[in-house]
Scaffold this motif. Structure first.
Motif, PDB file in Angstrom:
ATOM      1  N   ASN A  49       0.811  -1.213   0.000  1.00  0.00           N
ATOM      2  CA  ASN A  49       0.000   0.000   0.000  1.00  0.00           C
ATOM      3  C   ASN A  49       0.853   1.275   0.000  1.00  0.00           C
ATOM      4  O   ASN A  49       0.361   2.363   0.282  1.00  0.00           O
ATOM      5  CB  ASN A  49      -0.971  -0.021   1.178  1.00  0.00           C
ATOM      6  N   ASN A  50       2.136   1.106  -0.325  1.00  0.00           N
ATOM      7  CA  ASN A  50       3.070   2.229  -0.465  1.00  0.00           C
ATOM      8  C   ASN A  50       3.107   3.137   0.757  1.00  0.00           C
ATOM      9  O   ASN A  50       3.133   4.359   0.634  1.00  0.00           O
ATOM     10  CB  ASN A  50       2.727   3.050  -1.711  1.00  0.00           C
ATOM     11  N   VAL A  51       3.101   2.528   1.940  1.00  0.00           N
ATOM     12  CA  VAL A  51       3.187   3.294   3.178  1.00  0.00           C
ATOM     13  C   VAL A  51       4.649   3.348   3.592  1.00  0.00           C
ATOM     14  O   VAL A  51       5.268   2.310   3.848  1.00  0.00           O
ATOM     15  CB  VAL A  51       2.333   2.660   4.303  1.00  0.00           C
ATOM     16  N   LYS A  52       5.203   4.552   3.630  1.00  0.00           N
ATOM     17  CA  LYS A  52       6.580   4.725   4.073  1.00  0.00           C
ATOM     18  C   LYS A  52       6.597   4.718   5.598  1.00  0.00           C
ATOM     19  O   LYS A  52       5.826   5.439   6.234  1.00  0.00           O
ATOM     20  CB  LYS A  52       7.148   6.042   3.545  1.00  0.00           C
ATOM     21  N   VAL A  53       7.457   3.904   6.181  1.00  0.00           N
ATOM     22  CA  VAL A  53       7.522   3.761   7.636  1.00  0.00           C
ATOM     23  C   VAL A  53       8.844   4.331   8.151  1.00  0.00           C
ATOM     24  O   VAL A  53       9.911   4.029   7.605  1.00  0.00           O
ATOM     25  CB  VAL A  53       7.389   2.276   8.052  1.00  0.00           C
ATOM     26  N   LEU A  54       8.758   5.138   9.174  1.00  0.00           N
ATOM     27  CA  LEU A  54       9.938   5.712   9.800  1.00  0.00           C
ATOM     28  C   LEU A  54      10.705   4.613  10.527  1.00  0.00           C
ATOM     29  O   LEU A  54      10.122   3.856  11.313  1.00  0.00           O
ATOM     30  CB  LEU A  54       9.514   6.790  10.803  1.00  0.00           C
ATOM     31  N   GLU A  55      11.994   4.509  10.244  1.00  0.00           N
ATOM     32  CA  GLU A  55      12.815   3.565  11.003  1.00  0.00           C
ATOM     33  C   GLU A  55      12.927   4.095  12.417  1.00  0.00           C
ATOM     34  O   GLU A  55      13.201   5.269  12.641  1.00  0.00           O
ATOM     35  CB  GLU A  55      14.196   3.438  10.364  1.00  0.00           C
ATOM     36  N   TRP A  56      12.701   3.237  13.370  1.00  0.00           N
ATOM     37  CA  TRP A  56      12.580   3.668  14.752  1.00  0.00           C
ATOM     38  C   TRP A  56      13.244   2.642  15.645  1.00  0.00           C
ATOM     39  O   TRP A  56      12.754   1.527  15.775  1.00  0.00           O
ATOM     40  CB  TRP A  56      11.089   3.789  15.075  1.00  0.00           C
ATOM     41  N   PRO A  57      14.372   2.981  16.259  1.00  0.00           N
ATOM     42  CA  PRO A  57      15.026   2.001  17.132  1.00  0.00           C
ATOM     43  C   PRO A  57      14.136   1.641  18.321  1.00  0.00           C
ATOM     44  O   PRO A  57      13.367   2.473  18.797  1.00  0.00           O
ATOM     45  CB  PRO A  57      16.300   2.710  17.593  1.00  0.00           C
TER      46      PRO A  57
END
Length: 124
Positions: A49-57
């Protein structure tokens, strides 16, 4: 909640929420590293669904606060969901802004350590 429920929430609410919040096309979704959030089922749906996800430690101020809140509530031994909800609200209300400030102030040091050990667990 199961990972399938999480995907159902996306299906039902994500696009509507993006529209209501007037985020346009260049928004980034943020979630924590809970196993149901990072599962293959969820990752596939987000990618499809082309959702960009923030990389989050996983070591971040919000996670530290959540762990502490859980500990404080558990110590009060809730016996049902109503009481659990009430105790969560009571314990949340007790959190002083300076406590949150200290978590945020220590975050750069935590990120440096996370980067050095390539995302593995830290003492933070």
């Amino acid at each position: 909640m199961r990972k399938e429920n999480y995907v159902d929430i996306f299906k039902q609410h994500l696009k509507t929420s993006v529209r209501k919040l007037h985020l346009g096309r260049k928004w980034v979704f943020q979630m924590d590293n809970d196993p149901k959030h990072t599962s293959k089922v969820v990752a596939k749906w987000l990618k499809d669904n082309n959702v960009k996800v923030l990389e989050w430690p996983s070591q971040n101020p919000i996670e530290h606060l959540r762990v502490e809140l859980k500990k404080w509530v558990r110590a009060r031994i809730p016996t049902n969901l109503t009481q659990l909800h009430q105790l969560c609200q009571e314990e949340w209300a007790k959190i002083h802004p300076t406590y949150c400030g200290k978590l945020v102030e220590g975050y750069p040091k935590c990120l440096t350590q996370v980067k050095q050990i390539k995302g593995n667990a830290t003492k933070y």
